[in-house]
Design an enzyme around this catalytic site. Structure first.
Site, PDB file in Angstrom:
ATOM      1  N   LYS A  71     -45.093 -43.168 -37.616  1.00  0.00           N
ATOM      2  CA  LYS A  71     -46.049 -44.082 -38.226  1.00  0.00           C
ATOM      3  C   LYS A  71     -45.456 -44.636 -39.518  1.00  0.00           C
ATOM      4  CE  LYS A  71     -50.981 -44.201 -39.502  1.00  0.00           C
ATOM      5  NZ  LYS A  71     -52.229 -43.387 -39.538  1.00  0.00           N
ATOM      6  N   SER A  77     -56.115 -45.243 -37.183  1.00  0.00           N
ATOM      7  CA  SER A  77     -55.120 -46.207 -37.619  1.00  0.00           C
ATOM      8  C   SER A  77     -53.718 -45.959 -37.076  1.00  0.00           C
ATOM      9  CB  SER A  77     -55.059 -46.204 -39.153  1.00  0.00           C
ATOM     10  OG  SER A  77     -54.591 -44.948 -39.632  1.00  0.00           O
ATOM     11  N   SER A 121     -57.921 -40.828 -37.133  1.00  0.00           N
ATOM     12  CA  SER A 121     -56.833 -41.760 -36.831  1.00  0.00           C
ATOM     13  C   SER A 121     -55.689 -41.223 -35.989  1.00  0.00           C
ATOM     14  CB  SER A 121     -56.278 -42.338 -38.131  1.00  0.00           C
ATOM     15  OG  SER A 121     -57.192 -43.271 -38.637  1.00  0.00           O
TER      16      SER A 121
END
Length: 456
Positions: free
Chosen positions: A77, A152, A176
């Site tokens: 990420k 996210s 997330s």
């Protein structure tokens, strides 16, 4: 890559069936072919990945082997700091986040032999549940374009589900990891707070943040967590508790395990298809020997509300300079979310911290004295269309967390796709893995209800 699990590829590389360079090249070719439409990556590092793979390929000839992930391609990420690669955190600023040292999780996985393919797309500043990003392109659900990936950690889920990477690292503050894992049909684990170091990862809410693995199977996640977990001198909140053998635990029988199905809160307003899938899973667990019982849990909505106060306050503090100096660089919906946090009085924040601790102790005492685990839906409905989920005023998706919200509490995991299937290549419109179906877009007004005020 769609036929491999992470554990399977690691074993094949160890046996010499496939080389690290071959595996890396196949992933890079797949990224080049598919990611223009999927938008899983913000930064791809072909030269760095191949250079690492070549070194790893040569080492066994000299009798060296890094560890259990030797030669396995992974991705991270884009809030994990990796020296030499930009860390935008989903913003329009390539070098938004800097750290003194590489993210601890990245360092540990690399030491175990992982190959870094690049940095993954995410909701801007990790503040959003749907996977949309105006700066880098909306991540697309690989099972059906135009539908929510969850956020996210959107790119992390897409990359794994589409076979662009064998595993990925995500972060979770209010859902997330779990949201995108569920929406994209993979496994995602939000570990216990402090189990995995957060050093070198951009914080969103320092007292609520977690870093965790995302992969196609439970075994793959266990393998990643085995490497990621453990104390870290760079993170004072990391746990000193010994790291158990997660892989060994997978072979144990569930006979006698006490599994709870909450009769309140978690199934309120849940789509019938989702409820049926979860209850079917509970039946399977019971058939394997677990004792499945229904129980009443303390209302988690209060905990969710309290935790949201904490997360909003901390997020606004962390990103105060951006909000003050360059507010128009931020997407309106994210800016609105940050601004909400600036209006929370210090008194409310401190009270929320006290209540959070009290409510957590009460939930653990009341629930886990009766059961060892809870079974619950991760999201209240099949992944809705992205256009429908994000439609409306900027505050709608921010405030409309409801009883079925996956935000709090618990450690729900999404389920893994069949390893022979690949969503990005499949002509079929639906993913039927693990009893979840994404065959049709939702037109329910509740689509925005799986938003959480801080989704990371």
């Amino acid at each position: 890559m769609t036929d491999w699990t992470l554990a399977g590829l690691a074993a094949a590389i160890h046996a010499g069936t496939i080389s690290p360079v071959e595996a890396t090249r196949e992933c890079l070719a797949r990224i080049e072919r598919l990611d223009g439409g999927l938008r899983a990556f913000i930064t791809v590092d072909p030269a760095g990945a191949l250079a690492t793979a070549r070194r790893l390929e040569a080492e066994p000839r000299r009798g060296a082997r890094r560890g259990p992930l030797h030669g396995v391609p992974l991705a991270f990420k884009d809030l994990c700091f990796i020296r030499g690669l930009p860390t935008s955190c989903g913003t329009r600023t390539a070098e938004y986040f800097l750290a003194e040292q590489d993210c601890t999780v990245v360092t540990r996985l690399a030491a175990a032999g992982a190959v870094t393919l690049g940095k993954l797309n995410m909701t801007e500043l990790a503040m959003g549940p749907f996977g949309d990003n105006a700066h880098h392109g909306h991540a697309q659900n690989p099972w059906r374009a135009g539908h929510c990936t969850g956020g996210s950690s959107s790119g992390s889920a897409v990359a794994v589900a589409a076979g662009l990477a064998l595993g990925a690292v995500g972060t979770d503050t209010g859902g997330s990891i779990r949201l995108p894992a569920a929406a994209c049909g993979i496994v995602g684990l939000k570990p216990t707070y402090g189990r995995v170091s957060r050093a070198g990862a951009m914080p969103l809410s320092w007292s609520n943040d977690h870093v965790g693995p995302m992969a196609r199977t439970v075994r793959d996640c266990a393998l990643l967590l085995q490497v990621m977990a453990g104390p870290d001198p760079l993170d004072a909140t990391s746990s000193r508790a010994p790291v158990p053998d997660y892989l060994a635990a997978l072979g144990r029988s569930v006979a006698g395990l006490r599994v709870g199905v909450a009769e309140n809160f978690f199934f309120q307003g849940v789509h019938a298809e989702m409820e049926a899938a979860v209850r079917k899973a509970a039946e399977v667990i019971a058939q394997l020997g677990a004792r499945v019982v229904e129980l009443h849990v303390p209302d988690p909505q209060t905990m969710s509300d309290v935790t949201n106060i904490v997360s909003r306050s901390e997020a606004s503090t962390i990103h105060a300079r951006l909000l003050r100096e360059r507010p128009h660089d931020v997407q309106p919906v994210v800016r609105s979310r940050l601004e909400l946090g600036t209006r929370i009085p210090a008194y409310d924040y401190l009270q929320a911290l006290r209540l959070r601790a009290r409510l957590t102790r009460a939930f653990i005492a009341e629930v886990f004295a009766e059961v060892d685990a809870l079974v619950a839906p991760v999201i209240p409905e099949p992944a809705p269309s992205l256009a429908h989920a994000t439609d409306g005023p900027v505050h709608v998706s921010w405030w409309r967390a409801r009883g079925a919200s996956p935000a709090s509490p618990g450690r729900s995991t999404g389920s893994g796709c069949r390893r022979s299937a690949c969503p990005a290549d499949s002509p079929r419109p639906a993913c039927r893995s693990r009893s979840r179906s994404w065959a049709a877009p939702s037109t329910s007004p509740s689509s925005s209800a799986w938003a959480t005020p801080i989704s990371r």
